[in-house]
Design a protein around this motif. Sequence first.
Motif, short mmCIF file in Angstrom:
data_model
loop_
_atom_site.label_atom_id
_atom_site.label_comp_id
_atom_site.label_asym_id
_atom_site.label_seq_id
_atom_site.Cartn_x
_atom_site.Cartn_y
_atom_site.Cartn_z
N GLU A 21 -48.85 11.40 44.06
CA GLU A 21 -47.44 11.02 44.00
C GLU A 21 -47.14 10.04 42.86
O GLU A 21 -46.09 10.12 42.22
CB GLU A 21 -47.00 10.40 45.33
N GLY A 22 -48.06 9.12 42.60
CA GLY A 22 -47.83 8.15 41.54
C GLY A 22 -47.73 8.74 40.16
O GLY A 22 -47.21 8.11 39.24
N GLY A 23 -48.23 9.95 39.98
CA GLY A 23 -48.18 10.60 38.68
C GLY A 23 -46.90 11.33 38.40
O GLY A 23 -46.51 11.52 37.24
N MET A 24 -46.18 11.76 39.48
CA MET A 24 -45.06 12.67 39.27
C MET A 24 -43.79 12.34 40.05
O MET A 24 -42.77 12.98 39.84
CB MET A 24 -45.51 14.11 39.57
N ARG A 25 -43.84 11.35 40.95
CA ARG A 25 -42.59 10.93 41.61
C ARG A 25 -42.04 9.74 40.83
O ARG A 25 -42.74 8.78 40.56
CB ARG A 25 -42.82 10.54 43.07
N GLU A 26 -40.77 9.82 40.47
CA GLU A 26 -40.17 8.84 39.57
C GLU A 26 -38.92 8.19 40.19
O GLU A 26 -38.23 8.79 41.02
CB GLU A 26 -39.74 9.52 38.27
N PRO A 27 -38.63 6.95 39.78
CA PRO A 27 -37.34 6.38 40.16
C PRO A 27 -36.23 7.19 39.51
O PRO A 27 -36.39 7.68 38.38
CB PRO A 27 -37.40 4.95 39.60
N ALA A 28 -35.12 7.35 40.19
CA ALA A 28 -33.99 8.09 39.64
C ALA A 28 -32.69 7.52 40.19
O ALA A 28 -32.61 7.12 41.36
CB ALA A 28 -34.09 9.58 39.96
N ILE A 29 -31.67 7.49 39.33
CA ILE A 29 -30.36 6.94 39.68
C ILE A 29 -29.29 7.81 39.06
O ILE A 29 -29.38 8.21 37.89
CB ILE A 29 -30.20 5.49 39.15
N ALA A 30 -28.24 8.12 39.82
CA ALA A 30 -27.06 8.81 39.31
C ALA A 30 -25.86 7.89 39.49
O ALA A 30 -25.62 7.38 40.60
CB ALA A 30 -26.84 10.13 40.04
#
Length: 501
Positions: free
Chosen positions: A309-318
């Motif tokens: 998960e640490g390699g491909m889950r990212e913070p995201a904001i809209a």
Amino acid sequence: MDLMRVIVLFALIAARCARASLPNFVLLFADDLGYGDLGCFGHPSSLTPNLDRLAAGGLRFTDFYVTSPVCSPSRAALLTGRYQTRSGIYPGVFYPGSNGGLPLNETTVAEVLKSRGYATAIVGKWHLGVGPNGIYLPTRQGFDRYLGIPYSHDQGPCQNLVCFPPDVKCYGFCDQGVVTVPLLSNENIKRQPADFLQLEKEYSEFASKFINDAVQNNQPFFLYYPSHHTHYPQYAGADYAGKSPRGPFGDALMEFDGTVGKILQTLKERGVINNTLIFFTGDNGPELMRKSHGGNAGLLKCGKGTTYEGGMREPAIAYWPGSIQPGVTRALASSLDILPTFARLAGAALPDVQLDGFDMTNILLYHRPSERQTIFYYPTSPSQEHGVFAVRWKNFKAHYYTQGANHSRGTSDSNCSSLPLLNHDPPLLYNLEADPSEYYNLNSSEWDSVLQQIQAIKEHFEASMVFGESEIAKGIDSALAPCCVPNCTPKPECCHCTPAL
């Protein structure tokens, strides 16, 4: 004749009104940023007031994914809405002299929006190829304007470059035996080597001018800002150096956040903030091998280079004032979903190819559940033989293969750095809702039905995957590396740079 003039006049007015009503898009893309690096995602000493403000006034994603744990393939998928395996952006990443690049028959989100009359610009890191005569640069892929370094800013010797004022040399040596990193304006070299202390100032001025010009021309716009921060080596100018309690990484992150703030200020001053969707995320997880000079994955397992998960889950904001209500969503979403979402909001036709993204409009505007139920995890070097390394279906994730990466070495978890490829039969199974750190393998027979469902989804997806010819396997020709001086050495004297257009 008078009637015809009236008809033409009304048609012109209608076209102008339709053009003015189209939303603008600003896409912010951080580099090597971990899930736990922002203040709004829980880091106690990161100073990111502008991104925190976007999160407080917008929609924060808890389960947002990119398609690769390294740069080039992740960026290809973001811009095309297609897995990098389809476009041939594998294995690994592009280098200054790479022969290949993002194929010109791939359709980028910039090209999709240009069909609706959008002005388009990119400022920052491209990393999708330069090629012979600049054939793969952004200006050949739907962007009207470009200012930036065309690949990672560590892909050139940096030991003699200044990263922090007044004269603090960059930490580390970066890549040797290649030209120093250039700053390009459209397709011309503006400066080589790039001046890291002034880089963000130039970027923010470029972004502001692009927005001002588009508004003045009554033209909807798409600004793509893929920052070099917070990739190694960290750098920051005088306004941010030494200002963060987190050290050089924190200073670099704070400078990126400052550029975001200047873009927001320009949008407000030009009166278009309420008609602009701003979307922020990152390209892959943190480079843990850099320790304090790298990022932080928070509670997630491992980092860059891995399919944990640490390699491909990212913070995201809209963020879109008046259109997106503040909140937090656990809807499953991906960088693949940006192209179809922007196309829908702009009323643009989708490319006539196999897309892997889903329209996120219902998530953004109505906080509804996602159409997406699955995430497929490809490694740095995907192959048809092994297929996807892991599959997430709803809250469950099954690992068919695991492999550590040098990028993630240096932690106490040996899984992060162990390089042998491990095949898991039966697959490792985790409930990410209850166990986002992937600690507890659900290896009892009661989960057989879940594994069977995931296996069926995996087989169906892989049957539809056609691997494109590898662009990165086309090799490297050092003569293609951008250089101001013909027959240049690895340290060119940039006395004949072409002036910026």
